[in-house]
Design an enzyme around this catalytic site. Structure first.
Site, mmCIF file in Angstrom:
data_model
loop_
_atom_site.group_PDB
_atom_site.id
_atom_site.type_symbol
_atom_site.label_atom_id
_atom_site.label_comp_id
_atom_site.label_asym_id
_atom_site.label_seq_id
_atom_site.Cartn_x
_atom_site.Cartn_y
_atom_site.Cartn_z
ATOM 1 C CG ASP A 153 3.291 -0.833 4.620
ATOM 2 O OD1 ASP A 153 2.967 -1.266 3.501
ATOM 3 O OD2 ASP A 153 2.503 -0.218 5.361
ATOM 4 C CE1 TYR A 211 -4.264 2.992 4.604
ATOM 5 C CE2 TYR A 211 -2.977 1.028 5.130
ATOM 6 C CZ TYR A 211 -3.085 2.265 4.523
ATOM 7 O OH TYR A 211 -2.024 2.794 3.831
ATOM 8 C CG ASP A 262 -0.252 0.235 2.516
ATOM 9 O OD1 ASP A 262 0.555 -0.626 2.906
ATOM 10 O OD2 ASP A 262 -0.497 1.268 3.163
ATOM 11 C CD GLU A 301 4.347 5.243 4.559
ATOM 12 O OE1 GLU A 301 4.411 4.004 4.440
ATOM 13 O OE2 GLU A 301 3.933 5.797 5.603
#
Length: 487
Positions: A79, A228, A76, A465
């Site tokens: 990571d 999430y 995603d 990120e």
């Protein structure tokens, strides 16, 4: 007069800051790179056509712990976990962008389809592997987030997570149904058999979401939270899934489902978690383009949303930085900027087709009013901002060099064949002041702070990120502006 005041007020702040003095960014180049980025997020066995060559095969045992094949899909963000909730939203947005703007994509249309298919091949496995189950993620996020290692080396447990009738997840199921339904339309002419498989699976998944209602955060706990969590609940995903299946099928059963869901929340953002605004714009299409009074309420809700976004609307609830960037939340703010810019561009497209206008109080809003704000956001991301920093990696002379991304920040397998274990990546790589050795071309990072500043610090994940859902939403606006500039 109201239209003049809109453009005048918003453009004056940019002129005073001195940003409107050069050519437009190269939107075609940005479009190509925004799609190329997804190759850097691929999990599984990579094809010969792979262009981001510092990545190689990973996650080939994914699903093994559940005795199923769950290889493929996307990591995603920075990571090595596959979270299906944001991945499905990414897929829906890539598909929506391709449906609306595919004719403006030129040679990138094939690349957009390939990016969508990489996700849908995986989502089909998740939906079809085991009757009564929808697999919704691979990889223990708590273990993964303690490590800094390449996806090619990952040795953390690849736990398999699913929802079922006894442990429901209407949010992740609704979003998965939306993704499959939207993608089915992308492939309707290009690959009819694949399109039919996507659509039939979408119908089954939405039926599961409706029949077994509940939030996946409640069922899966620390496997998805705080990463999430479904903060907005699951009704927005049921609406979103039904809206996409209605658009894909035109079947009254989905219209009836939409109506049965009742009144909607009307937030002032749009994201992987909160789909209300997106559903309203999607459904408003019938009212604006076809004057279908059955969809009038969605047009009203879509326009109420626009009034909350426009900077000099009397009902605006959106902050802008001094440099002109929409500022919603501190963590990964650009995800909201790209998603909202998509809605602005798309609603403006519908308005242009019928010469439609609307009012926010005394402010007259034309299609160009929305396009002006969307273009300013896209341009800001591409470097037209106070520090002249492009927030798309590999685009322009100045872009983030120390992004919070494991694969980018660690040497590739080709240059460092030895495995780098869980702790091995922190020293000397994560804490290094040096730029990342691998450029993740096209990645859009979380973005600047509310003062238009950007430290370019690898450890500052909320700003540095990248994420698939940031990129997925900007593909549509980039295609639009690559094909037609506001005159």
């Amino acid at each position: 007069m109201a239209r003049v005041s809109f453009c005048l007020v918003f453009s004056l702040c940019f002129l005073l800051l001195g940003f409107v003095n050069g050519a437009n960014p190269n939107y075609k180049e940005a479009l190509a790179k925004s799609i190329l980025f997804f190759q850097g997020q691929r999990s599984g066995r990579l094809p010969p056509s792979q262009q981001i060559t510092w990545r190689s095969i990973s996650g080939l045992s994914d699903g093994m712990l559940g005795h199923v094949d769950l290889t493929g899909g996307y990591y995603d963000a920075g990571d090595n976990v596959k979270f299906n909730f944001p991945m499905a939203f990414t897929t829906t947005m890539l598909s929506w962008g391709t449906l609306e703007y595919g004719k403006k994509m030129g040679p990138e249309l094939q690349n957009a389809r390939a990016a969508i298919r990489w996700a849908t091949d995986y989502l089909l496995k998740c939906a079809r592997a085991t009757p009564g189950r929808l697999y919704v993620g691979v990889g223990d996020p708590n273990a993964d987030h303690k490590c800094w290692e390449r996806p090619e080396d990952m040795d953390t447990v690849r736990s398999v997570y699913f929802v079922s009738p006894s442990n429901p997840g209407s949010d992740v199921a609704g979003e998965t149904a939306a993704a499959l339904a939207a993608a089915s339309m992308v492939f309707r002419k290009a690959d009819p058999a694949y399109s039919k498989l996507l659509l039939s699976t979408a119908k089954d998944v939405l039926q599961f979401a409706v029949q077994h209602q509940g939030a996946y955060s409640d069922s899966l706990g620390s496997a998805v939270c705080p990463f999430y969590c479904s903060y907005s609940g699951y009704k927005d995903e049921l609406l979103w899934g039904a809206a996409w299946l209605f658009r894909a099928t035109n079947q009254m059963s989905y219209y009836n489902l939409l109506k049965s869901l009742g009144a909607d929340d009307q937030p002032d953002l749009f994201s992987w978690d909160n789909k209300y605004a997106g559903a309203h714009v999607l459904l408003s299409r019938r009212a604006v383009l076809n004057n279908d009074k059955n969809f009038e309420q969605y047009k009203v809700e879509a326009e109420n949303f626009m009034c909350k976004i426009l900077p000099n609307s009397p009902s605006s609830s959106t902050k802008y930085t001094q440099g002109g960037l929409m500022y919603k939340l501190p963590q990964s703010n650009l995800q909201y900027v790209t998603s909202i810019s998509f809605l602005l561009t798309t609603y403006a497209k519908y308005m242009k087709a019928t010469k439609h206008t609307f009012n926010c109080g005394s402010l007259l809003v034309t299609p160009n009013s929305l396009l002006y704000v969307a273009k300013r956001q896209v341009d800001y991301i591409l470097g037209v901002n106070p520090i002249q920093m492009s927030y798309m990696v590999g685009f322009g002379p100045h872009f983030p060099k120390r992004i919070h991304h494991r694969g980018s920040s660690l040497p590739s397998k080709a240059s460092h064949p030895q495995a780098i274990g869980c702790d091995g990546g922190f020293q000397p790589f994560y804490y290094s002041p040096n730029p990342n050795p691998n450029i993740l071309v096209g990645a859009i990072v979380g973005g600047p702070n509310e003062s238009d500043g950007f430290p370019d610090d690898r450890s500052d994940y909320s700003h540095s990120e990248p994420a698939t859902y940031i990129n997925a939403a900007i593909v549509g606006p980039l295609a639009y502006f690559a094909g037609s500039l506001i005159r």
